[in-house]
Design an enzyme around this catalytic site. Structure first.
Site, PDB file in Angstrom:
ATOM      1  N   ASP A   1      30.106 -49.879 -26.476  1.00 11.16           N
ATOM      2  CA  ASP A   1      29.474 -51.102 -25.974  1.00 11.16           C
ATOM      3  C   ASP A   1      28.925 -52.006 -27.068  1.00 11.16           C
ATOM      4  OD1 ASP A   1      29.978 -50.184 -23.477  1.00 11.16           O
ATOM      5  OD2 ASP A   1      27.903 -50.154 -22.789  1.00 11.16           O
TER       6      ASP A   1
ATOM      7  N   GLU B   1      26.642 -51.272  -6.460  1.00 12.75           N
ATOM      8  CA  GLU B   1      26.239 -49.891  -6.145  1.00 12.75           C
ATOM      9  C   GLU B   1      24.759 -49.823  -5.794  1.00 12.75           C
ATOM     10  OE1 GLU B   1      29.733 -47.496  -8.462  1.00 12.75           O
ATOM     11  OE2 GLU B   1      27.862 -47.702  -9.544  1.00 12.75           O
TER      12      GLU B   1
ATOM     13  N   GLY C   1      25.867 -41.133 -26.952  1.00 11.51           N
ATOM     14  CA  GLY C   1      26.382 -41.556 -25.643  1.00 11.51           C
ATOM     15  C   GLY C   1      27.838 -41.136 -25.523  1.00 11.51           C
ATOM     16  N   PHE C   2      28.568 -41.840 -24.662  1.00  9.89           N
ATOM     17  CA  PHE C   2      29.969 -41.476 -24.427  1.00  9.89           C
ATOM     18  C   PHE C   2      30.786 -41.538 -25.720  1.00  9.89           C
ATOM     19  CE2 PHE C   2      29.048 -42.821 -19.969  1.00  9.89           C
ATOM     20  CZ  PHE C   2      29.385 -41.622 -19.368  1.00  9.89           C
ATOM     21  N   GLY C   3      30.590 -42.614 -26.499  1.00 11.31           N
ATOM     22  CA  GLY C   3      31.377 -42.795 -27.715  1.00 11.31           C
ATOM     23  C   GLY C   3      31.051 -41.744 -28.761  1.00 11.31           C
TER      24      GLY C   3
ATOM     25  N   VAL D   1      16.993 -45.253 -35.405  1.00 13.15           N
ATOM     26  CA  VAL D   1      17.599 -45.937 -36.554  1.00 13.15           C
ATOM     27  C   VAL D   1      17.149 -47.395 -36.567  1.00 13.15           C
ATOM     28  CG1 VAL D   1      19.792 -46.668 -37.587  1.00 13.15           C
ATOM     29  CG2 VAL D   1      19.591 -44.398 -36.535  1.00 13.15           C
TER      30      VAL D   1
ATOM     31  N   GLY E   1      24.067 -42.387 -32.204  1.00 14.04           N
ATOM     32  CA  GLY E   1      24.244 -42.560 -30.762  1.00 14.04           C
ATOM     33  C   GLY E   1      25.003 -41.396 -30.137  1.00 14.04           C
TER      34      GLY E   1
HETATM   35  C1  LIG Z   1      23.722 -48.598 -14.771  1.00 14.24           C
HETATM   36  C2  LIG Z   1      25.050 -48.434 -15.461  1.00 14.24           C
HETATM   37  C3  LIG Z   1      26.165 -48.049 -14.726  1.00 14.24           C
HETATM   38  C4  LIG Z   1      27.391 -47.897 -15.345  1.00 14.24           C
HETATM   39  N1  LIG Z   1      28.460 -47.486 -14.597  1.00 14.24           N
HETATM   40  C5  LIG Z   1      29.638 -47.261 -15.217  1.00 14.24           C
HETATM   41  C6  LIG Z   1      30.740 -46.730 -14.486  1.00 14.24           C
HETATM   42  O1  LIG Z   1      30.655 -46.532 -13.264  1.00 14.24           O
HETATM   43  N2  LIG Z   1      31.887 -46.476 -15.150  1.00 14.24           N
HETATM   44  C7  LIG Z   1      32.005 -46.698 -16.497  1.00 14.24           C
HETATM   45  O2  LIG Z   1      33.051 -46.418 -17.086  1.00 14.24           O
HETATM   46  N3  LIG Z   1      30.991 -47.203 -17.216  1.00 14.24           N
HETATM   47  C8  LIG Z   1      29.806 -47.473 -16.610  1.00 14.24           C
HETATM   48  N4  LIG Z   1      28.760 -47.975 -17.329  1.00 14.24           N
HETATM   49  C9  LIG Z   1      28.967 -48.328 -18.737  1.00 14.24           C
HETATM   50  C10 LIG Z   1      28.957 -47.108 -19.633  1.00 14.24           C
HETATM   51  O3  LIG Z   1      27.859 -46.285 -19.332  1.00 14.24           O
HETATM   52  C11 LIG Z   1      28.919 -47.592 -21.063  1.00 14.24           C
HETATM   53  O4  LIG Z   1      30.041 -48.390 -21.297  1.00 14.24           O
HETATM   54  C12 LIG Z   1      28.911 -46.421 -22.040  1.00 14.24           C
HETATM   55  O5  LIG Z   1      27.756 -45.645 -21.859  1.00 14.24           O
HETATM   56  C13 LIG Z   1      28.992 -46.936 -23.467  1.00 14.24           C
HETATM   57  O6  LIG Z   1      29.006 -45.847 -24.314  1.00 14.24           O
HETATM   58  P1  LIG Z   1      28.423 -45.972 -25.787  1.00 14.24           P
HETATM   59  O7  LIG Z   1      28.661 -44.640 -26.426  1.00 14.24           O
HETATM   60  O8  LIG Z   1      28.937 -47.196 -26.424  1.00 14.24           O
HETATM   61  O9  LIG Z   1      26.860 -46.216 -25.577  1.00 14.24           O
HETATM   62  P2  LIG Z   1      25.799 -45.399 -24.756  1.00 14.24           P
HETATM   63  O10 LIG Z   1      26.427 -44.411 -23.852  1.00 14.24           O
HETATM   64  O11 LIG Z   1      24.872 -46.394 -24.181  1.00 14.24           O
HETATM   65  O12 LIG Z   1      25.035 -44.560 -25.873  1.00 14.24           O
HETATM   66  C14 LIG Z   1      24.283 -45.172 -26.869  1.00 14.24           C
HETATM   67  C15 LIG Z   1      23.388 -44.120 -27.492  1.00 14.24           C
HETATM   68  O13 LIG Z   1      22.835 -44.651 -28.668  1.00 14.24           O
HETATM   69  C16 LIG Z   1      21.476 -44.328 -28.737  1.00 14.24           C
HETATM   70  N5  LIG Z   1      20.815 -45.353 -29.549  1.00 14.24           N
HETATM   71  C17 LIG Z   1      20.779 -46.681 -29.317  1.00 14.24           C
HETATM   72  N6  LIG Z   1      20.084 -47.304 -30.277  1.00 14.24           N
HETATM   73  C18 LIG Z   1      19.673 -46.353 -31.139  1.00 14.24           C
HETATM   74  C19 LIG Z   1      18.903 -46.387 -32.329  1.00 14.24           C
HETATM   75  N7  LIG Z   1      18.403 -47.513 -32.830  1.00 14.24           N
HETATM   76  N8  LIG Z   1      18.648 -45.219 -32.963  1.00 14.24           N
HETATM   77  C20 LIG Z   1      19.128 -44.045 -32.455  1.00 14.24           C
HETATM   78  N9  LIG Z   1      19.864 -43.979 -31.330  1.00 14.24           N
HETATM   79  C21 LIG Z   1      20.137 -45.113 -30.691  1.00 14.24           C
HETATM   80  C22 LIG Z   1      21.024 -44.340 -27.288  1.00 14.24           C
HETATM   81  O14 LIG Z   1      19.838 -43.588 -27.113  1.00 14.24           O
HETATM   82  C23 LIG Z   1      22.226 -43.743 -26.569  1.00 14.24           C
HETATM   83  O15 LIG Z   1      22.147 -42.346 -26.464  1.00 14.24           O
HETATM   84  C24 LIG Z   1      27.519 -48.138 -16.731  1.00 14.24           C
HETATM   85  C25 LIG Z   1      26.402 -48.526 -17.470  1.00 14.24           C
HETATM   86  C26 LIG Z   1      25.170 -48.671 -16.837  1.00 14.24           C
HETATM   87  C27 LIG Z   1      23.970 -49.065 -17.648  1.00 14.24           C
END
Ligand SMILES: Cc1cc2nc3c(=O)[nH]c(=O)nc-3n(C[C@H](O)[C@H](O)[C@H](O)COP(=O)(O)OP(=O)(O)OC[C@H]3O[C@@H](n4cnc5c(N)ncnc54)[C@H](O)[C@@H]3O)c2cc1C
Length: 425
Positions: free
Chosen positions: A303, A174, A16-18, A82, A14
């Site tokens: 998340d 929003e 994403g942010f994490g 994955v 992943g």
């Molecule tokens: C519409 C929306 C608005 C938001 N607004 C805010 C805000 O204003 N402020 C705020 O703080 N937070 C906001 N959030 C929440 C924030 O975006 C999430 O909390 C954050 O992105 C979580 O980070 P993460 O790294 O856990 O997951 P994510 O950022 O979701 O990253 C997960 C990554 O894992 C990858 N992945 C998933 N499954 C698989 C797999 N099986 N195989 C390979 N890769 C995979 C995905 O492609 C993705 O790149 C918002 C979320 C959404 C959907």
């Protein structure tokens, strides 16, 4: 080499942010890192609603992961989906049969929208999580106006110009503000048979207030600001049925051509891959140090996990919590390799923030609260700061300035699903 024939191998699922925060936290730690994501880009989800509502283009809020780590030779980027984890063999399993070995693993696979057991509602009430979701939502919104322009039946036209948003958390609020402004400001005077400014935007929430995670005074402010823009806010009524063009809540059946889901989340299936205990939303119940129970070398963050924060309240599913989790996992890997104890994850909540249209926002930083246009500018500056790259910062700032001054949105494109399709609305 630290571990036999190879360096210590950290795999991160992943980007994403994490996941990105973990890569940053592991800088200079003499490990080999493999980042696996099923998409080639990191997505700034907080601004997805602006792509869905035609303010920004996809490329302004997403960046190739490979590009972001190009100056880190120890990081290998893999585009792959994955589907499992072999804990005993320490392997990640991809859907094409490939296997990626690891010594330490960080799972940061995020969440999607959840429908509280009503997955059959998803085709009628799509949510917002990916760029594809955003461009599909943009298409639905714009096609509704185009179809209404050619519709002669007044009831059908009314349904086409009714937009229902389910869920009044930050995303729902929003979206509601942006959709009403799209109708009332941007599209005004562009159609000949319809008056887009007569479109109805209805925000439906089961709970007693909008922005339930904010302090009550800010919820009240947000509701009033939405209503001033023209959004109809319906609180305290849970949705019980969704069809292609109706939403049932309380004793009402609303006819709406466009229904948007902004109500619940469902974690990635990572708990299933690991055989780990999960909460109702599928989030892995991790140990206080963010390791998966029984697997001291596997961390899960963001998340896709459930972890108690301050005062036993769960750490929220927001970007900053995922980033803090990523930094913690990186520190923990370093500490464990140095034979040091790994402390518990301590989440620090910096604040809540949401925007309402193009000139109001609510910001709750504990001792500091901002509303109105001051809040909006603070919101805007914070988001521009967190975007990646000077070009995107300048481009987003200019887009917002232009929308603020003129009401025009530059990304009003209807794109169809497949290349070569020549469909007409
Ligand atoms: C519409 C929306 C608005 C938001 N607004 C805010 C805000 O204003 N402020 C705020 O703080 N937070 C906001 N959030 C929440 C924030 O975006 C999430 O909390 C954050 O992105 C979580 O980070 P993460 O790294 O856990 O997951 P994510 O950022 O979701 O990253 C997960 C990554 O894992 C990858 N992945 C998933 N499954 C698989 C797999 N099986 N195989 C390979 N890769 C995979 C995905 O492609 C993705 O790149 C918002 C979320 C959404 C959907």
């Amino acid at each position: 080499m630290a571990d036999g024939a190879h360096k210590h191998r950290v795999a991160i699922i992943g980007g994403g942010f994490g996941g990105l925060a973990a890569i940053e936290g592991l800088k200079g730690s003499d490990v080999d890192i493999t980042i696996v994501d099923r998409r080639n880009h990191h997505l700034f989800q907080p601004l997805l609603y602006q792509v869905a509502t035609t303010s920004l283009s996809p490329s302004e809020i997403a960046w190739p992961i490979r590009m972001l780590v190009k100056h880190r030779p120890e990081v290998t980027t893999v585009l792959g989906n994955v589907i499992g984890i072999d804990k005993a063999a320490q392997l990640i399993e991809l859907d094409d049969g490939a296997r990626i070995p690891f010594d330490s693993l960080i799972i940061a696979t995020g969440a999607r929208h959840g429908y509280f057991g009503h997955d059959d509602w998803e085709p009628f009430a799509p949510g917002l999580k990916t760029l594809e979701d955003a461009t599909a939502m943009r298409r639905r919104l714009l096609v509704a106006f185009e179809t209404a322009e050619r519709e002669t039946d007044p009831d059908k036209r009314r349904t086409l110009l009714t937009f229902a948003i389910i869920g009044a958390g930050p995303t729902g609020v929003e979206l509601a503000g942006a959709v009403i402004e799209l109708a009332r400001i941007t599209l005004r005077n562009e159609f000949r048979s319809i008056h887009p400014e007569q479109a109805r935007v209805i925000l439906i929430e089961a709970g007693p207030r909008v922005l339930a995670s904010f302090r009550e005074s800010l919820s009240v402010y947000a509701r009033t600001a939405l209503e001033r823009l023209g959004v109809e806010v319906h609180l305290g009524q849970a949705v019980t049925e969704v069809t292609a063009d109706t939403v049932t809540y309380g004793d009402q059946v609303l006819h709406a051509n466009t229904i948007i889901w902004a109500a619940g989340v469902q974690a990635s299936p990572a708990a299933r891959w690991l055989g780990a205990e999960a909460d109702r939303a599928g989030r892995i119940k991790v140990n206080p140090d963010l390791t998966v129970p029984g697997s001291p070398n596997i961390y899960a963050i963001g998340d896709t996990v459930s972890v108690p924060g301050l005062n036993g309240k769960p750490v929220p599913g927001i970007g900053d919590a995922a980033k803090q989790g990523g930094k913690h996992a990186a520190r923990a890997i370093r500490a464990r390799r140095a034979g040091l104890p790994v402390p518990a994850f301590r989440y620090r909540h910096l604040g809540d923030i949401a925007t309402i249209g193009r000139s109001a926002a609510v910001i709750d930083f504990g001792s500091v609260q901002l509303t109105g246009w001051v809040g909006w500018w603070a919101w805007g500056l914070a988001h521009i700061y967190f975007l990646i790259g000077l070009k995107n910062r300048v481009s987003v700032a200019l887009s917002w300035m232009w929308i603020y001054l003129s009401g025009h949105r530059s990304a009003r494109l209807i794109t169809w699903g497949e290349a070569g399709s020549d469909k007409q609305p």
